[in-house]
Scaffold this active site. Structure first.
Site, PDB file in Angstrom:
ATOM      1  N   ASP A   1     -39.296 -46.412 -50.014  1.00  0.00           N
ATOM      2  CA  ASP A   1     -38.517 -47.190 -50.979  1.00  0.00           C
ATOM      3  C   ASP A   1     -37.219 -46.483 -51.320  1.00  0.00           C
ATOM      4  OD1 ASP A   1     -40.164 -45.254 -52.327  1.00  0.00           O
ATOM      5  OD2 ASP A   1     -39.659 -46.205 -54.237  1.00  0.00           O
TER       6      ASP A   1
ATOM      7  N   GLU B   1     -41.985 -44.441 -54.993  1.00  0.00           N
ATOM      8  CA  GLU B   1     -41.605 -43.110 -55.473  1.00  0.00           C
ATOM      9  C   GLU B   1     -40.407 -43.192 -56.403  1.00  0.00           C
ATOM     10  OE1 GLU B   1     -39.764 -39.119 -55.702  1.00  0.00           O
ATOM     11  OE2 GLU B   1     -38.860 -40.980 -55.000  1.00  0.00           O
TER      12      GLU B   1
END
Length: 378
Positions: free
Chosen positions: A69, A134
């Site tokens: 991400d 994250e």
């Protein structure tokens, strides 16, 4: 294959994987690793996609931890090229996630490919733990995979987190630990009233002020060889109705500790409550622990990675615990040796995020040499 790491990095950057959307990045990795004998498991929680993929069943187990991400791009018009169209320009690869951290993922995958080709009968095992959560809340990503691995008794011997750790040049910094993060949401109660009749009210801002001053001046610890002293800071204060003639009924503070291994969560909580109680405040305090500190002293993993960096770059890396939290804090629960290493971090989260093309291939060689030092030498 020349520039294979660059090609894979470009494939990953082209995916619009804004937290928590993986947008197919992990499928690319699964397909790429399947031919090397990796067994892959999707460990998805809520909207978050997680991948646990492993080759081998014997120890020691070397694990790479990464995230697919990325943060939002900001105004696309301010980019010199589309943030999801990976572009090589003047020796740099541009795109969202180029430095944080799709190039690191690509580098470790190609490092594995070359390592397995050169050493098909290597000892031990290799794994990757990849998440799409994250950069966001980080509550259904790496931490959930770690809990799953714990429940079935899997132990990681060595872990490399691919965060962009370097500052001036590739190889100058290895993160061998991180401070913990503990936040508090404090509401101090008072009695609302007319500001012209203070004897009929109790101003919580006034009553809280001495306690706040003491908290700000407190020396929580002196740090240690690896960590600076613990810090306490207020991030937000809210109080009052907006009117100039009303004493507020309460004041709310948000504060945060960044703490070293010289203090514990419980010791910090206890000392805060002691200060608030000593000042006679009526209050409510809600705590949130984002992560405990962790530390990997010099040893097998840090030494192997440092040696690999020297061989490839000629740079002597510094061991550092500076910066914010990372997913290393979760891995530390099942792995005693955790380090973070990746490219330069000068442009992460910025417009025109980039990584030097030459560094991408050098990073892959560093990872491969580290695998050799951990899995080929007794």
């Amino acid at each position: 294959m020349p520039n294979s790491t660059l090609t894979l990095a470009q494939m990953l950057i082209a995916r619009r994987s804004l937290t928590p959307d993986d947008d197919g990045c992990q499928k690319i990795l699964v397909h790429r690793l399947a031919g090397l004998g990796f067994n892959s498991e999707a460990m998805n929680f809520g909207e978050v996609e997680n991948l646990w993929t492993r080759k081998g069943i014997d120890g020691p187990l070397v694990c790479f931890v990464g995230h697919t991400d990325v943060v939002p791009t900001g105004p696309v018009a301010q980019w010199d090229s589309d943030p999801f169209t990976p572009t090589v320009r003047d020796g740099f690869l541009y795109g969202r996630g180029a430095a944080d951290m799709k190039s690191s993922i690509a580098a470790f995958v190609t490092a594995i490919e070359e390592f397995v080709e050169l050493h098909p009968d290597h000892k031990g095992s290799i794994a990757l733990l990849i998440t799409s959560d994250e950069e966001g809340p980080a509550v259904e990503g790496t931490v959930k995979v770690v809990e799953t691995l714990q429940a079935r008794g899997e132990v990681i011997d060595y872990c490399i987190v691919g965060e962009p750790t370097c500052t001036d040049r590739l190889g100058d910094t290895i993160k061998n630990g991180r401070r913990g993060s503990l936040s508090g949401n404090l509401t101090v109660k008072g009695i609302q009233g007319h500001i012209a009749y203070p004897h009929l009210a109790r101003n919580p801002i006034h009553t809280a002020a001495p306690a706040i001053a003491e908290l700000a001046q407190t020396v929580w610890d002196d740090g240690n060889e690896y960590f600076p002293a613990t810090t306490w800071h207020i991030s937000n204060i809210r109080g009052g109705t907006g009117a100039t003639n009303v004493i507020p009924g309460e004041v709310n503070l948000l504060f945060n500790f960044r703490f070293s291994t010289a203090s514990t969560v419980e010791s910090l909580k206890t000392r805060v409550h002691e200060i608030l109680d000593r000042h006679g405040l009526e209050y409510e305090l809600v705590w949130e622990l984002s992560g405990k500190p962790y530390l990997t002293p010099k040893g097998i993993l840090a030494d192997a990675l440092s040696a690999a960096i020297r061989e490839v770059t000629g740079v002597e890396p510094e061991l550092s615990t500076s910066g914010g939290t990372s997913d290393g804090r979760f891995i530390a629960d099942i792995c005693s040796q955790v380090v973070e290493f990746g490219p330069r971090n000068a442009t992460i989260h910025k417009i025109n995020e980039s990584v030097e093309v030459a560094d991408i291939e050098r990073l892959s060689r560093i990872y491969r040499l580290t695998l050799e030092k951990l899995l080929l030498q007794d």
